[in-house]
Design an enzyme around this catalytic site. Structure first.
Site: not given
Ligand SMILES: Nc1ncnc2c1ncn2[C@@H]1O[C@H](COP(=O)(O)OP(=O)(O)OP(=O)(O)O)[C@@H](O)[C@H]1O
Length: 485
Positions: A129-130, A133-134, A249
């Site tokens: 679902i998403g 970068a990490f 962030d």
């Molecule tokens: N609990 C959740 N329920 C639904 N979707 C989620 C949840 N947690 C994260 N996501 C989705 O997943 C995407 C990526 O998660 P997250 O931002 O934690 O990853 P990241 O790699 O740390 O991101 P960034 O590149 O911003 O540092 C989020 O933008 C959100 O859309």
């Protein structure tokens, strides 16, 4: 291959031209119903009903009584092929075949990304679902309860100090935190990947994020919901800032929104305990901030951008200003695409920083860039908002206290920037957001745990991360068997 089901793309990077005539066309007009929710039959919080993120009115949610519900914020996650490839209905057989292939690919990718090993008995991944970068995030079902959850995988979390520190920060903030506007952690476990430990964080599943809500419709967000989201963001931040924890962030995609309109702050990989009074950085740390991912550029506060010797929770308040402006105008307010471009964007829009801020900049290149950049007239915030806003937006025409609120958030000098407590007491917030009683305090444990993280070596980070995951895993297992989750 990662499958992105949520489509991201909506930012113009044009320099804003301040057009005073535009302002004159829209004379400020008092609007007296901001606190009252939209009436029945009024359009939904995310605008019209016609595009691919169509809202559906749901009268069973807490938001829906006479208000029109925010069910809307849960746009269907369209199948990858349908959402992202413009396949027309003229070739139904080919389209079906193609979608089958895509479905197969998606399934294989999911199985590859989410090899849960022992935890496969507890969770069944459903779809990606998403991803950021990490981390990669999937929707899953907890088999014992049938609850839907989100699982975030941080792949090879132990491979580099940056990844290990990010992961440990996220674990340590979320583990003991309990706040309605901060994402809830339900479980943690790890597996051994080819490049080190893969860490999995299991959270309550949220339906959407604010980025998609802002850009998911042609029409602007309703001001009632803008204020609701803003209020919840401020309350979540108050909980963190009182414990001197800065998120660092904040951006719309890190603000998750549920179908009942609940907003929760997520992604704590950059969170840091900031002792507002003293912390100085050495020269090595300077270079670090110049190159590393500390706050996504359009939301990055000047003290991070100019690499000033100190930063505090005030960096989040700058981001609040950017997010508020983006909800109102449906445009990034300061859409730089490189550090230099972002600095120039600030100078163009907000004029030069005060001399004492420039004097504090230790990086000669940045100082020179600012000094050599032609002095531009400071723009008024209502002009900036007018120029950026698409369509007609009442908040842009707003009261002078709205503009004052925005101004206070965008102070170059972090010490002059409005704090979270001042923001919650600001006349604009008091006018548009129902006051809440005193809220629970962030446990001291979180603060203490966060203080440790920054000074650990790579090896220590790995060891402590393993310990934290093991102890959290045990706690969550006990809670699950005791029926507490
Ligand atoms: N609990 C959740 N329920 C639904 N979707 C989620 C949840 N947690 C994260 N996501 C989705 O997943 C995407 C990526 O998660 P997250 O931002 O934690 O990853 P990241 O790699 O740390 O991101 P960034 O590149 O911003 O540092 C989020 O933008 C959100 O859309």
């Amino acid at each position: 291959m990662h499958v992105f089901l949520w489509h991201d793309s909506n930012s113009s990077s044009s320099t804003v031209l301040i057009n005073m005539q535009v302002k004159n066309l829209f004379q400020a007009k008092e609007k007296d119903h901001i606190m009252s929710p939209p009436q029945e039959n009024q359009r939904s919080p995310i605008g019209g009903y016609h595009n691919r993120y169509s809202p559906q009115v749901n009268n069973n949610t807490p938001y829906s009584k006479n208000k029109g519900s925010i069910e809307a914020v849960a746009p269907a996650r369209k199948p990858f092929g349908e959402a992202n490839l413009n396949i027309q209905g003229s070739m139904p057989a080919k389209k079906e075949g193609f979608n089958r292939v895509l479905d197969g690919l998606k399934k294989r990718q999911l199985q590859h990304d989410f090899k849960l090993e022992r935890a496969a008995e507890t969770y069944e991944p459903i779809q990606n679902i998403g991803s950021g970068a990490f981390g990669i995030v999937c929707e899953a079902v907890e088999t014992s309860s049938d609850d839907k959850v989100a699982i975030k995988k941080v792949a090879h979390a132990s491979a580099t100090p940056t990844l290990a520190r990010r992961t440990l920060r996220e674990i340590r903030v979320l583990r003991y935190i309990d706040h309605p506007n901060i994402v809830t952690l339900r479980d943690i476990f790890r597996t051994q990947g080819p490049l080190g430990i893969d860490v999995f964080l299991v959270m309550d599943l949220m339906q959407n994020n604010l980025h998609h809500i802002i850009y998911g419709n042609e029409e602007p967000l309703d001001e009632y919901y803008i204020n609701q989201f803003l209020g919840q963001l401020l309350r979540g931040l108050e909980y963190l800032h009182v414990a001197s924890i800065a998120h660092r962030d904040l951006k719309p995609s890190n603000l998750l929104v549920n179908q009942d309109g609940t907003l929760r702050i997520a992604d704590f990989g950059m969170a840091k305990f900031t002792d507002n009074s003293s912390k100085k950085h050495d020269d090595e740390e300077h270079c670090y901030y110049m190159t590393q991912h500390v706050a996504t550029l359009p939301y990055r506060a000047p003290e991070l951008l100019f690499v000033l010797p100190e930063h505090s929770t005030a960096v989040d308040m700058w981001a609040v200003g950017c997010i508020f402006g983006e909800m109102v105008t449906r445009n990034e307010l300061l859409p730089g695409r490189s550090v230099q471009g972002q600095i120039k964007m600030l100078l163009t829009m907000l004029g030069h920083p005060p001399q004492h801020v420039i004097d504090e900049i230790r990086c000669e290149r940045t100082k020179k860039l600012i000094q050599d950049y032609g002095r531009k007239a400071d723009a008024e915030w209502d002009d900036i908002m007018f120029c950026k806003a698409r369509g007609d937006n009442q908040i842009v025409r707003g009261h002078c206290d709205t503009i004052d609120f925005v101004k206070q958030l965008f102070q170059y000098d972090a010490t002059k920037r409005i704090s979270i407590q001042e923001a919650l007491a600001h006349p604009y917030i008091r006018r548009v957001i129902e006051p809440q009683g005193s809220q629970k305090k962030c446990p001291f444990r979180v603060k203490k745990d966060m203080m440790q993280v920054e000074d650990l070596s790579h090896q220590e980070l790995i060891e402590i991360m393993k310990q934290d995951v093991r102890s959290a895993e045990n706690t969550y297992n006990e809670m699950r068997s005791g029926g507490k989750i």
